[in-house]
Design a protein around this motif. Structure first.
Motif, PDB file in Angstrom:
ATOM      1  N   GLN A  89       0.832  -1.208  -0.002  1.00 36.10           N
ATOM      2  CA  GLN A  89      -0.059  -0.070  -0.019  1.00 36.10           C
ATOM      3  C   GLN A  89       0.896   1.181  -0.047  1.00 36.10           C
ATOM      4  OE1 GLN A  89      -2.618  -0.568   3.313  1.00 36.10           O
ATOM      5  NE2 GLN A  89      -3.937  -1.848   2.225  1.00 36.10           N
ATOM      6  N   LYS A  90       1.920   1.276   0.725  1.00 31.32           N
ATOM      7  CA  LYS A  90       2.674   2.396   0.909  1.00 31.32           C
ATOM      8  C   LYS A  90       3.499   2.748  -0.515  1.00 31.32           C
ATOM      9  CE  LYS A  90       6.774   4.081   3.222  1.00 31.32           C
ATOM     10  NZ  LYS A  90       8.180   3.710   4.156  1.00 31.32           N
ATOM     11  N   ALA A 118       0.848   3.837  -3.174  1.00 24.37           N
ATOM     12  CA  ALA A 118       0.340   5.313  -2.858  1.00 24.37           C
ATOM     13  C   ALA A 118       1.411   6.119  -3.226  1.00 24.37           C
ATOM     14  CB  ALA A 118       0.060   5.518  -1.152  1.00 24.37           C
ATOM     15  N   LYS A 119       2.717   5.652  -2.923  1.00 24.05           N
ATOM     16  CA  LYS A 119       3.793   6.725  -3.662  1.00 24.05           C
ATOM     17  C   LYS A 119       3.817   6.725  -5.078  1.00 24.05           C
ATOM     18  CE  LYS A 119       8.861   7.214  -3.187  1.00 24.05           C
ATOM     19  NZ  LYS A 119      10.083   6.631  -2.946  1.00 24.05           N
ATOM     20  N   LEU A 140       1.211   6.164  -7.012  1.00 24.64           N
ATOM     21  CA  LEU A 140       0.280   6.912  -7.724  1.00 24.64           C
ATOM     22  C   LEU A 140       0.573   8.316  -7.459  1.00 24.64           C
ATOM     23  CD1 LEU A 140      -2.598   6.773  -8.606  1.00 24.64           C
ATOM     24  CD2 LEU A 140      -3.289   6.659  -6.267  1.00 24.64           C
ATOM     25  N   ALA A 141       0.988   8.934  -6.743  1.00 28.56           N
ATOM     26  CA  ALA A 141       1.226  10.370  -6.254  1.00 28.56           C
ATOM     27  C   ALA A 141       2.174  10.791  -7.278  1.00 28.56           C
ATOM     28  CB  ALA A 141       1.751  10.442  -4.934  1.00 28.56           C
ATOM     29  N   LEU A 177      -7.579   6.699  -9.765  1.00 25.49           N
ATOM     30  CA  LEU A 177      -8.032   5.472  -9.349  1.00 25.49           C
ATOM     31  C   LEU A 177      -9.274   5.221  -9.854  1.00 25.49           C
ATOM     32  CD1 LEU A 177      -7.336   5.825  -5.495  1.00 25.49           C
ATOM     33  CD2 LEU A 177      -6.171   4.460  -7.041  1.00 25.49           C
ATOM     34  N   GLU A 223     -12.338   5.365  -5.383  1.00 24.79           N
ATOM     35  CA  GLU A 223     -11.236   6.028  -4.157  1.00 24.79           C
ATOM     36  C   GLU A 223     -10.765   5.108  -3.115  1.00 24.79           C
ATOM     37  OE1 GLU A 223      -9.871   8.921  -4.471  1.00 24.79           O
ATOM     38  OE2 GLU A 223     -10.611   9.257  -6.644  1.00 24.79           O
ATOM     39  N   LEU A 252      -6.998   0.969  -3.811  1.00 27.62           N
ATOM     40  CA  LEU A 252      -5.745   1.482  -4.192  1.00 27.62           C
ATOM     41  C   LEU A 252      -5.280   0.540  -5.179  1.00 27.62           C
ATOM     42  CD1 LEU A 252      -3.490   2.647  -1.436  1.00 27.62           C
ATOM     43  CD2 LEU A 252      -3.820   3.998  -3.372  1.00 27.62           C
ATOM     44  N   TRP A 263      -6.575   0.748 -11.199  1.00 28.19           N
ATOM     45  CA  TRP A 263      -6.405   2.084 -11.672  1.00 28.19           C
ATOM     46  C   TRP A 263      -6.973   2.226 -12.960  1.00 28.19           C
ATOM     47  CZ3 TRP A 263      -0.495   3.900 -11.060  1.00 28.19           C
ATOM     48  CH2 TRP A 263      -0.208   3.648  -9.705  1.00 28.19           C
TER      49      TRP A 263
END
Length: 325
Positions: free
Chosen positions: A175-176, A179-180, A182-183, A197, A200, A203, A206
């Protein structure tokens, strides 16, 4: 009234006793961990195998016991190392050392202070991997340093004991990492690609929009692509499929729209691979298909033998399915 106060005090004492007992368990575990760290000279004397790259020697979920007081690591020795900037320990075998070892007495070659090759450098590889670990190391790093990068050498193990740890570690790490990435992709997307996403609250799925590359029969089309990430990511590859129908040798000509990418095959996927690279490669295939790695043989044959007709049909499909009126 007195009985009520007595009951309240009793409950308070029980709660405090439970908190103290829990604190005692935690402090005892911490002291044992620190004690093992001092004895073994390892910052992490016990680790869990997270991937299958060392099969059949070690399986996912095996608990490894490390020792880090040896002055050097020998060829064939299994070590655990951390890559700079990454939190996941990697368990692999030493396949080469620098300086080289000579003769039966293992006399180490002298290395002068001006030598470009530092002493006791290691090259590692997973037993189940085709290539060595150079792609896993930090940017610009070709070898591991014995003192700086090695957490310890494996001296014992217990099979499958750490599988619960794997599930927790992999899920949190996954997940970490997602998320990184994706950002990064939403903040600075690659050319011709938009990422969001699909839901929402999820995660792992996509929604991608790809612009057809200029000069290709897909130009001016906007193609929706679905990218699904496994919970074991980055240790297992994502899947890429086209929601928008497309006439292409590397995309299945059905409702699934599965895309064949060599880098996403289980035996070729590397945990160090980034999703930005995956998406850029997928878009590059719209410009230059790979007929030798096709999932639609008929379209691949047409691409090779009758390029003009292939492009006519591809443009027709693009106008029909990928260009909104």
């Amino acid at each position: 009234m007195l009985s009520f106060l007595s009951s309240s005090l009793s409950n308070t004492r029980q709660s405090l006793a439970q908190v103290l007992n829990f604190a005692l368990v935690l402090s005892t575990a911490f002291m044992l961990w620190k004690g093992l760290s001092v004895v073994t000279a390892s910052s992490s004397p016990i680790v869990v195998v997270l991937s299958g790259s060392m099969e059949p020697a070690f399986q996912r979920g095996d608990l490894l016991f490390l020792w880090n007081r040896s002055l050097r690591a020998e060829i064939g020795e299994i070590v655990v190392y951390n890559v700079k900037g990454k939190d996941i320990p990697i368990v692999h075998r030493v396949v080469r050392t620098f300086p080289e070892v000579e003769g039966r007495h293992k006399t180490v070659k002298a290395v002068s202070e001006s030598s470009p090759t530092p002493p006791n450098m290691l090259l590692t590889k997973g037993d189940n991997n085709v290539a060595d670990d150079t792609e896993l190391y930090a940017h610009g790093q070709d070898f591991l340093h014995r003192e700086e990068d090695i957490v310890g050498s494996v001296r014992g193990y217990m099979p499958m004991v750490g599988y619960v740890t794997i599930m927790l570690t992999v899920t949190m790490g996954s997940q970490k990492r997602i998320a990184k990435e994706l950002a990064e992709l939403t903040g600075s997307p690659p050319a011709g690609i938009t990422v969001e996403l699909a839901n929402e609250d999820n995660l792992y799925e996509w929604k991608i929009f790809m612009d057809g590359p200029e000069g290709s029969p897909f130009h001016k089309g906007i193609f929706q692509v679905k990218l699904v990430l496994p919970t074991e990511y980055p240790f297992k590859p994502p899947t890429v499929s086209f929601v928008t129908k497309i006439y292409h040798p590397n995309v299945t000509n059905d409702d699934k729209g599965s895309m064949c990418l060599g880098m996403l095959k289980a035996d070729e996927w590397k945990p160090s691979s980034r999703l930005a690279v995956v998406l850029q490669f997928a878009r590059s295939l719209l410009e230059e298909p790979m007929p030798d790695d096709a999932v639609e043989g008929r379209i691949a044959e047409q691409y090779r033998e009758d390029r003009k007709r292939y492009e006519e049909i591809a443009r027709e499909w693009t106008r029909k399915y990928a260009i909104s009126s």
